[in-house]
Design an enzyme around this catalytic site. Structure first.
Site, PDB file in Angstrom:
ATOM      1  N   THR B  12      35.049  32.168  57.944  1.00 46.43           N
ATOM      2  CA  THR B  12      35.121  30.994  58.814  1.00 46.43           C
ATOM      3  C   THR B  12      35.778  29.812  58.111  1.00 46.43           C
ATOM      4  OG1 THR B  12      33.014  31.740  59.713  1.00 46.43           O
ATOM      5  CG2 THR B  12      33.771  29.556  60.380  1.00 46.43           C
ATOM      6  N   VAL B  13      35.265  29.474  56.914  1.00 42.80           N
ATOM      7  CA  VAL B  13      35.794  28.301  56.218  1.00 42.80           C
ATOM      8  C   VAL B  13      37.197  28.579  55.680  1.00 42.80           C
ATOM      9  CG1 VAL B  13      35.425  26.639  54.354  1.00 42.80           C
ATOM     10  CG2 VAL B  13      33.460  27.518  55.624  1.00 42.80           C
ATOM     11  N   ILE B 128      31.105  15.483  55.142  1.00 45.67           N
ATOM     12  CA  ILE B 128      30.782  14.096  54.791  1.00 45.67           C
ATOM     13  C   ILE B 128      31.212  13.851  53.343  1.00 45.67           C
ATOM     14  CG2 ILE B 128      28.980  12.349  54.806  1.00 45.67           C
ATOM     15  CD1 ILE B 128      27.206  14.319  56.294  1.00 45.67           C
ATOM     16  N   GLU B 181      20.086  32.182  59.695  1.00 38.74           N
ATOM     17  CA  GLU B 181      20.217  33.601  59.376  1.00 38.74           C
ATOM     18  C   GLU B 181      19.057  34.382  59.988  1.00 38.74           C
ATOM     19  OE1 GLU B 181      22.745  34.741  57.391  1.00 38.74           O
ATOM     20  OE2 GLU B 181      23.513  32.700  57.218  1.00 38.74           O
ATOM     21  N   ASP B 192      18.133  26.181  50.079  1.00 38.99           N
ATOM     22  CA  ASP B 192      19.497  25.709  50.295  1.00 38.99           C
ATOM     23  C   ASP B 192      19.607  24.216  49.968  1.00 38.99           C
ATOM     24  OD1 ASP B 192      22.258  25.938  51.874  1.00 38.99           O
ATOM     25  OD2 ASP B 192      21.194  24.205  52.693  1.00 38.99           O
ATOM     26  N   LYS B 196      21.620  21.819  46.768  1.00 39.45           N
ATOM     27  CA  LYS B 196      22.457  20.649  47.029  1.00 39.45           C
ATOM     28  C   LYS B 196      21.897  19.407  46.329  1.00 39.45           C
ATOM     29  CE  LYS B 196      23.803  22.545  51.539  1.00 39.45           C
ATOM     30  NZ  LYS B 196      23.421  22.574  52.969  1.00 39.45           N
TER      31      LYS B 196
END
Lengths: 417, 417
Positions: B12-13, B128, B181, B192, B196
């Site tokens: 996708t990315v 962002i 998921e 997750d 970050k």
């Protein structure tokens, strides 16, 4: 190898830059010169004795300082100094919005021609990293829309009025708090925000606009009653600076607008600044924080110095000259104050219909006298010029107690795909 | 001179990165290679014929591509590929949060040693520009506090629950929309967001944290009733990732927290991400927007490529290893579900008093049965571990219908001066 930094202008921001450099000692950044008129009265104990204090720009230019920080403001002589420094191969960091709005393209070109860099992260929304965010983080998008609260003074005034205060009282408070000048025109009439919008448009929309081409409207015509009527439309009022590419055209305007209360732009309070950037690929991104003040603005300057010290040059994104139109197609709010008599609404409706403008709603609060009765008409999307033509037709009506006030209504839009 | 770019991973990315490069044609960025397993089935018509498609990383490594874009994800083999590329003097752009959280410091060192750059603007809050904003726009501040909504899935679930939906239903929706998921643990249990937070702490607080040192708490224990009680406290519930320097210590935690409704963090809806950065000089700055998705994440990747193409290297801000504690001193919300009988509140008060914890308020909504009665106690600021000890004392009480749920209450703080 450190960059050697000369600060021009040791006022609030300049001394705050020096203070942060002395406190944080960022690697690779050395303060070598401080320039100010009558520098003797500026001398501060806490500045290292290795720093040279001077009243002579020529001394700075001839020195080994290879970066100047211009915080003098205004076009002259600040512009001349930045130009001479760049021509001498020195890089420049400035917070001078007026200079960058009017001469940024030319100064960028001079910088490139002499292998120097020109940074101005402090020129817009001081402590909020909008400019580096756009240049480094959103360069990969195609930005189509900018909406900003770029003047803290107006935001302070309007957000206090939202809570019920009167314009004149809040302006007096803003002046005594140092948020507004004795002559507040630069802020309240939109000129300050307009210069910032020109800078952001160049970076985000890649469009070089002539400052005077962007229509500005004052916030001084906003009255307490407008907040009441705006509230009935689930809106508040903010000074909004807006630019948008639509088709090949570039629309831009600065002035008070109705903003839906569920928009981030309505959440800003006090002197806060906010910038909303709408991109074709990344959707909407919002930046907010303290847009002005010595320390936040100094953070932007020091950040630019650190970027320079790391050997990062300018991100020169190509921009091109663009014609500006203020002709956004938007819903409008029109507040009338009338000497009541039968038939007024019919006359208004007729004038609007003559320009193909449809009335959307009509609001009238109880409790006002017949001699000075405020009521509001909202109309479906139209251009401001069509509305002006319609209002001109009734401008000499003897039932008008004061000229009508028309405001654009900022509608939430789906992000462009 | 253009940079020559090889994309590793055409999902996708990756395909969105290629799409933006083909659409916008940013100056100085040339797409030369696309690597994917079983690459034949990935081949896309719209990619220029000059691009080489390959299944062999060694072919990429041996090619003239001088920048790799790693979008494969996971530690292995992605980490090995990034390392080998950097060792070969190629720069790398990655959106791999796991890799950068665990091995970023080492990979940064390898990049420096080989004259290469490593960019990972896409690793946190995709669209962002938080990472470039911090590196270029806030490097001149001393950031002392980070609060973020870093996981769009949790934010989607909790903001839907705020509107009255049940956890299980919303999770099912999130899965069918592709936000979550089949096994949602990575998102809902905080792993997750924790990766970050580690990356942001390194850039903003200059602290290298070990991922597993940061306590995480799941959002799966949050029930509809918690939103009702949070509402009575003028709060909502969000998954908050938080890190703060206080004295020499570093506090960090990830999990559901009560957030005042007047905080920007409470305004985030759906899969939106938000990061609040508190600086000593510049005060609070807020970034928000789409944190994930192909296009927004690709914008971050392409922006990094454009920065590289302009010859800007990494802004290496020095960071150092830091021990983490989760011991924020905060008010807490404790929700009990009990089989009602007299004396329960007395027992709870006694257990709390034993740890010097003061009760602030007690809320009990009408309309529940005596067998499963939910009520809430809020307590004055205490550490989570003291509260845990107090709750342990009553953990085997026969009147508990289920284990109590304790949540920290995020209080608005004055910016540190």
């Amino acid at each position: 190898m450190s960059i050697k930094v000369a600060i021009l202008g040791f006022g609030t921001v300049g001394s705050s830059v020096a203070r942060i450099l002395c406190d944080l000692k960022p690697q690779g950044v050395e303060l070598t010169h401080i320039f100010n008129r009558s520098v003797a009265r500026k001398r501060a104990e806490w500045v290292p004795s290795t720093v040279t204090w001077t009243e002579s720009f020529d001394e700075v230019l001839a020195s080994d300082a290879n970066v100047i920080v211009e915080l003098v403001g205004g076009l002259d002589p600040a512009g001349e100094w930045v130009r001479r420094a760049l021509e001498a191969g020195k890089s420049a960091v400035t917070g001078n919005k007026k200079l960058i709005a009017q001469h940024g393209v030319e100064l960028d070109r001079i910088a490139r021609a002499h292998g120097a860099s020109l940074f101005y992260g402090a020129a817009v929304a001081g402590g909020i990293p909008v400019i580096p965010g756009l240049q480094h983080g959103l360069a990969g998008d195609q930005v189509t829309r900018l909406e900003g609260i770029l003047n803290g003074t107006c935001n302070y005034i309007l957000s206090r009025m939202e809570e019920g205060a009167q314009f004149a009282d809040v302006l007096k408070d803003a002046q005594s708090l140092g948020y507004a000048e004795a002559n507040p025109s630069e802020d309240v009439d939109g000129y300050d925000a307009r210069a910032k919008l020109v800078i952001l448009s160049r970076i985000a929309l890649r469009a070089d606009l002539a400052v005077e081409d962007i229509p500005v409207r004052t916030i001084t015509s906003i009255a307490a009653i407008d907040f009441e009527y705006a509230g009935e439309l689930s809106c508040t009022i903010r000074q909004i600076s807006r630019a948008e590419t639509r088709g090949g055209a570039l629309l831009a305007t600065v002035g008070p607008m109705l903003v839906p209360k569920n928009s981030p732009l309505a959440w800003s309070r006090g002197t806060e600044n906010m910038v909303l950037v709408g991109g074709k690929y990344g959707g909407d991104v919002v930046f907010s924080g303290h847009g002005a003040g010595g320390h936040p603005t100094a953070v932007a300057v020091v950040s630019d110095l650190i970027t320079l010290a790391h050997g990062s040059g300018n991100i020169d994104l190509p921009s091109r000259k663009a014609e500006v139109s203020g002709e956004f197609l938007l819903r409008h709010y029109i507040r009338f104050v009338v000497k009541d008599r039968p038939g007024i609404v019919g006359e208004i409706a007729g004038a609007l219909a003559g320009e193909q403008i449809n009335i959307h709603a009509l609001f009238q609060r109880p409790g006002f006298g017949k001699d000075s009765l405020p009521f509001v008409v909202t109309v479906e999307p139209c251009t401001n010029s069509a509305l002006k033509r319609a209002l001109a037709k009734i401008s000499s009506a003897e039932w008008l107690a004061e000229p009508p006030l028309d405001l654009q209504i900022l509608e939430p839009e789906e992000p462009l795909k």
